[in-house]
Design a protein around this motif. Structure first.
Motif, PDB file in Angstrom:
ATOM      1  N   HIS A   1      -1.944  -4.939  -0.672  1.00  0.00           N
ATOM      2  CA  HIS A   1      -3.231  -5.123  -1.356  1.00  0.00           C
ATOM      3  C   HIS A   1      -3.079  -6.373  -2.222  1.00  0.00           C
ATOM      4  O   HIS A   1      -2.142  -6.469  -3.015  1.00  0.00           O
ATOM      5  CB  HIS A   1      -3.544  -3.939  -2.261  1.00  0.00           C
ATOM      6  CG  HIS A   1      -3.667  -2.622  -1.534  1.00  0.00           C
ATOM      7  ND1 HIS A   1      -3.936  -1.442  -2.187  1.00  0.00           N
ATOM      8  CD2 HIS A   1      -3.575  -2.298  -0.224  1.00  0.00           C
ATOM      9  CE1 HIS A   1      -4.008  -0.456  -1.313  1.00  0.00           C
ATOM     10  NE2 HIS A   1      -3.783  -0.947  -0.107  1.00  0.00           N
TER      11      HIS A   1
ATOM     12  N   ASN B   1       0.359   2.728   3.633  1.00  0.00           N
ATOM     13  CA  ASN B   1       0.599   1.927   4.841  1.00  0.00           C
ATOM     14  C   ASN B   1       1.660   0.866   4.583  1.00  0.00           C
ATOM     15  O   ASN B   1       1.344  -0.250   4.158  1.00  0.00           O
ATOM     16  CB  ASN B   1      -0.708   1.253   5.289  1.00  0.00           C
ATOM     17  CG  ASN B   1      -1.780   2.263   5.621  1.00  0.00           C
ATOM     18  OD1 ASN B   1      -1.769   2.864   6.680  1.00  0.00           O
ATOM     19  ND2 ASN B   1      -2.683   2.477   4.676  1.00  0.00           N
TER      20      ASN B   1
ATOM     21  N   CYS C   1      -6.064   2.459   4.311  1.00  0.00           N
ATOM     22  CA  CYS C   1      -6.050   3.554   3.311  1.00  0.00           C
ATOM     23  C   CYS C   1      -7.407   3.726   2.648  1.00  0.00           C
ATOM     24  O   CYS C   1      -7.627   4.688   1.920  1.00  0.00           O
ATOM     25  CB  CYS C   1      -5.002   3.281   2.240  1.00  0.00           C
ATOM     26  SG  CYS C   1      -5.498   2.020   1.045  1.00  0.00           S
TER      27      CYS C   1
ATOM     28  N   HIS D   1      -8.732   1.192   0.718  1.00  0.00           N
ATOM     29  CA  HIS D   1      -8.824   0.155  -0.324  1.00  0.00           C
ATOM     30  C   HIS D   1      -9.783  -0.941   0.153  1.00  0.00           C
ATOM     31  O   HIS D   1      -9.582  -1.539   1.203  1.00  0.00           O
ATOM     32  CB  HIS D   1      -7.419  -0.414  -0.570  1.00  0.00           C
ATOM     33  CG  HIS D   1      -7.398  -1.621  -1.452  1.00  0.00           C
ATOM     34  ND1 HIS D   1      -7.601  -1.555  -2.805  1.00  0.00           N
ATOM     35  CD2 HIS D   1      -7.183  -2.933  -1.164  1.00  0.00           C
ATOM     36  CE1 HIS D   1      -7.523  -2.771  -3.314  1.00  0.00           C
ATOM     37  NE2 HIS D   1      -7.273  -3.624  -2.346  1.00  0.00           N
TER      38      HIS D   1
ATOM     39  N   CYS E   1       0.847  -1.197   0.000  1.00  0.00           N
ATOM     40  CA  CYS E   1       0.000   0.000   0.000  1.00  0.00           C
ATOM     41  C   CYS E   1       0.886   1.253   0.000  1.00  0.00           C
ATOM     42  O   CYS E   1       1.823   1.332   0.785  1.00  0.00           O
ATOM     43  CB  CYS E   1      -0.863  -0.033   1.262  1.00  0.00           C
ATOM     44  SG  CYS E   1      -1.842   1.454   1.502  1.00  0.00           S
TER      45      CYS E   1
ATOM     46  N   CYS F   1      -8.100  -2.226   3.774  1.00  0.00           N
ATOM     47  CA  CYS F   1      -6.855  -1.562   4.201  1.00  0.00           C
ATOM     48  C   CYS F   1      -7.198  -0.235   4.890  1.00  0.00           C
ATOM     49  O   CYS F   1      -8.180   0.415   4.508  1.00  0.00           O
ATOM     50  CB  CYS F   1      -5.996  -1.322   2.967  1.00  0.00           C
ATOM     51  SG  CYS F   1      -4.395  -0.609   3.334  1.00  0.00           S
TER      52      CYS F   1
END
Ligand SMILES: [Zn+2]
Length: 458
Positions: free
Chosen positions: A292, A287, A347, A349, A284, A345
């Motif tokens: 992913h 992160n 983020c 995602h 990611c 995630c």
């Protein structure tokens, strides 16, 4: 939402000049693949799940038709397409070896695909040999390129790939150059140059000179090589030599090195893949340490039945189902790593994410009483004690750790003692440590050149 290529530099004559056409046929295939893959990797949960389920059914049907080995493994059901993944047994390396030896590739000469033999890079024991199809190779190339589009990474940077090899020449490394590093789109976008360095027992000043001679752009290599290089030059020197990214293969970057690279403006991105199945995950951008999953290639499950706890976290064994593994099937394959798996995630995602990936067989030491500990000795610890060009630690049985030191001259008894003490400081007591001098480490087909290999964990 918009689809827009304006961030990418186009070749001046990117487009076709024939009537009623846009792109040259040679570019069209790769562009279509990229759009397909980006669509899949960013698709809604439901659409992706539907596609993966269909691909799994296709694969299960294929193996049930072509393989007695797989027919024995599949639970008895009227329709193989109704099987759920979790009802299948875990596939071990030994299973793969048995299937390949008894049946060969499950793609036949009469099929429209061709196959070729490939193997894992295990540094000892029997490497796993298996078959891949030309679809797998095309996919891997396209998926690797697609990641640049997903992250908006420029194609105009050079790409410098450094890997270990079998080099016998005077300098201990070879260099090959390419006018462009992308296959299929090199006259569509402006693409940087490619450089490939393969090394074995390198003349270090000459290797560093070669590495920094042309703008580096993307530096594609394993953590071991970076740890080795920054003993001699600073991350700032790499930045001055044009390194904008370190695309880290075959392991997680050390946190301190990541920070040093960030301090000089080199972006670090790791990817998680294996020889057997190709890409599994991409780190990611927001992160570090979160990957992913490459959902267009694999379904990942976690088996927590062993209950291994590391740093207070319950880790599971990573099981990979490679959706395009028609030549040698990898279905619920135990890849030998431990990790955590989450549905999304931090983020934002909205897809599965692996984190805390640990190579079970690579980074864990088994104590004589049976408990496992994370084990990692940095290259710098060795370099403080002895001049060397390579090293490898192996746990060869429950009580024995073998340390190989690669250099031209034998080791003194003081150095051997110092190395033993340093290893004990990492392993804890209870082991016999054997320190061996070797002129050349026999890496076999281990292209990752892992500094530690546990030979008693499969
Ligand atoms: Zn993320």
């Amino acid at each position: 939402m918009k689809i827009d290529f304006s961030q990418f530099a186009f070749a001046n004559r990117a487009f076709s000049e024939k009537p009623m056409t846009f792109c040259e046929p040679a570019h069209r295939e790769m562009l279509a693949s990229l759009i397909e893959l980006v669509a899949l990797e960013t698709a809604s949960h439901k659409a992706l799940e539907q596609w993966q389920a269909a691909q799994l059914r296709n694969l299960l049907f294929h193996v049930s038709q072509r393989s007695a080995f797989w027919r024995r493994r599949l639970p008895a059901k009227k329709n193989v397409r109704d099987l759920s993944l979790s009802s299948l047994p875990v596939l071990t390396r030994a299973d793969v070896i048995a299937q390949v030896q008894s049946e060969g590739p499950l793609i036949l000469r009469t099929d429209p695909l061709t196959t070729s033999k490939s193997s894992t890079s295990g540094s000892s024991g029997t490497p796993v040999e298996f078959f891949v199809s030309d679809m797998n190779r095309r996919y891997n190339t396209a998926r690797s390129l697609a990641q640049h589009f997903i992250e908006g990474r420029p194609l105009s940077l050079n790409r410098t790939k450094v890997k270990s090899g079998f080099i016998e020449n005077k300098n201990g490394f070879t260099v090959a150059k390419d006018p462009s590093w992308t296959a299929g789109l090199d006259s569509f976008f402006k693409v940087g140059k490619g450089k490939y360095i393969e090394y074995a027992y390198p003349n270090i000043p000459k290797l560093l000179e070669e590495l920094t001679r042309d703008p580096i752009g993307y530096l594609v290599t394993i953590p071991h090589f970076i740890e080795f290089v920054i003993q001699y030059i600073e991350p700032a020197d790499l930045k001055r030599a044009g390194a904008d990214y370190w695309l880290c293969l075959g392991g997680s970057p050390d946190e301190q090195i990541r920070q040093k690279f960030a301090d000089v403006g080199i972006i670090v991105r790791a990817s998680y893949s294996s020889e057997e199945v190709g890409p599994i995950g991409h780190e990611c951008p927001m992160n570090p340490g979160h990957y992913h999953l490459a959902a267009s290639n694999v379904i990942v499950e976690l088996d927590k039945s062993e209950g291994i706890i590391i740093d207070g976290k319950l880790m599971g064994r990573v099981l990979i189902t490679h959706l395009h593994s028609y030549a040698t099937p990898f279905i619920r394959y135990d890849i030998g790593d431990l990790a955590q798996l989450k549905d999304s995630c931090p983020c934002g995602h909205n897809g599965p994410v692996l984190s805390d990936i640990r190579g079970r067989s690579k980074l864990l030491l088994k104590h004589p009483d049976g408990h496992l500990i994370p084990f990692y000795v940095r290259a710098g610890k060795f370099i403080e004690l002895v001049k060397l060009s390579g090293y490898r630690i192996r746990q060869t049985d429950l009580r024995t750790i073998v340390v190989e030191i690669e250099r031209p001259d034998p080791l003194t008894s003081e150095t051997i003692e110092a190395l033993k003490n340093m290893v004990v400081a990492h392993s804890g007591p209870g082991f016999d440590i054997e320190v061996l001098h070797v002129e050349k480490i026999d890496w076999g087909k281990n292209t990752k050149q892992l500094g530690f290999k546990n030979e008693i964990l499969s």
